[in-house]
Scaffold this active site. Sequence first.
Site, short mmCIF file in Angstrom:
data_model
loop_
_atom_site.label_atom_id
_atom_site.label_comp_id
_atom_site.label_asym_id
_atom_site.label_seq_id
_atom_site.Cartn_x
_atom_site.Cartn_y
_atom_site.Cartn_z
N VAL A 165 0.84 -1.20 0.00
CA VAL A 165 0.00 0.00 0.00
C VAL A 165 0.88 1.25 0.00
O VAL A 165 0.67 2.18 -0.79
CB VAL A 165 -0.94 0.00 1.23
CG1 VAL A 165 -1.69 1.32 1.33
CG2 VAL A 165 -1.93 -1.15 1.13
N TYR A 166 1.86 1.27 0.86
CA TYR A 166 2.76 2.41 0.95
C TYR A 166 3.57 2.56 -0.33
O TYR A 166 3.71 3.67 -0.87
CB TYR A 166 3.68 2.23 2.15
CG TYR A 166 4.55 3.43 2.46
CD1 TYR A 166 3.99 4.66 2.77
CD2 TYR A 166 5.94 3.32 2.44
CE1 TYR A 166 4.79 5.75 3.07
CE2 TYR A 166 6.74 4.40 2.74
CZ TYR A 166 6.16 5.62 3.04
OH TYR A 166 6.96 6.70 3.33
N ALA A 167 4.10 1.43 -0.85
CA ALA A 167 4.90 1.49 -2.07
C ALA A 167 4.09 1.99 -3.25
O ALA A 167 4.60 2.71 -4.11
CB ALA A 167 5.48 0.11 -2.38
N GLN A 179 4.23 5.64 -3.15
CA GLN A 179 5.57 6.18 -3.41
C GLN A 179 5.93 6.06 -4.89
O GLN A 179 6.54 6.98 -5.46
CB GLN A 179 6.62 5.48 -2.54
CG GLN A 179 6.37 5.56 -1.05
CD GLN A 179 6.21 6.98 -0.54
OE1 GLN A 179 6.40 7.97 -1.25
NE2 GLN A 179 5.81 7.12 0.70
#
Length: 295
Positions: free
Chosen positions: A160-162, A165
Site C-alpha cells: 500500500v505504501y509502495a 511512493q
Amino acid sequence: MLNRQPKPLPPAGRAVVITGASSGLGKECAIRLGQRGFRVFAGVRTVEDGERLCAEAPSARLRPVRLDVTDEESLRAAAAEVAGSVGEQGVWGLVNNAGTCLSAPLECVPPERLRAQLDTNVVGALAVSQAFLPQLRRSRGRIVNISSGLGSMAIPYLGVYATGQFAKEGLSDALRRELRPFGVSVCVVKPGAIATPIWGKVREAGEEFLNGAPEDVAGRYRASFERFLRMNEQRAQSSTTRPEDYARTVFRALTAHRPRTRYCVGTDARAAAALSRLLPDAALDRVLGAVTKAQ
C-alpha cells in the site's frame, strides 16, 4: 584547472513551506531548516500541534500554519496566509513531507483505506503544489517531494505504501518536466528506514487489518506478517540514519545551485535504488521471497 562546484544558495530570507510538520521527520526538518536560516512555514493539523512546535523550538523564523493536505479550504487558507506574509518575494521552497504509512498483506487491505492513503500521500502532494505554484513561479523556486526507498522497490506487506511512493515518483517526474519552462525545479528525497514513532502506528494498523479480515484469509499471512513487523522494527531501530540526516538532505535539495532529481538518504534507500536498476524482476522476487516464506 579543476572545475569548481557552484556555491550553495544562501537560505537567509528565503521562505519555505513544509507539510506534515506536527511530528516525526517533518517536525525535525522544519526546526532544522529554521535553524539554518530559512523562514519556515510549518504545516500542522491543529492549533495545539503548532503550539507544541513553537514551545519546542521557539524561533522568529519558524511559524506554524494550519494545513491539511486533504482539505481544499485548508489549502486555500494556508496559501493565502503565506502569500500575505511573504508578499512579492514569493515562496522559495515547498517540501511535500506529509504522509502516512500502512503495512499489511494487500489481500487484507480494504480498498477505502488505500484510497485514503493515496489521497494524503499523492493527491495531497499535488494539491499543495497547485496551491503554492503561483508563489513558487514568482521566486523561480523549487518543490521537494518526499518519497521513500520503497519508491524504487516494492516490498511484500508494504505494498500500500509502495503504491503511493511509486505514484509520487511519477508525479514528480512529470511535474519537473512541466515546470521547467517556468524556472521551478522539482526533486525527490528518498529516505530509508529511520527510527521515528511511525513504526508503532504501522504495527497498529497492520494488526487492525488482519483482525478485520476473514480468518481464512488472515491466517495465511499472520505468522509471516508478524515476523516481517519485528524485522522492520529492528531494522529501523538499528539504522544508522537519523532524522537530522533527512533534514540535512532536504536542506541540500533546497540550496543546491543545480539540484539533483533524486536524493537517497541512508544505505538501505541507496541499495533499493541500485538493486531495482541492476537486478531483473525474477531475481528481486527471489531475494524478497524470504519475507513471505512460511516457517
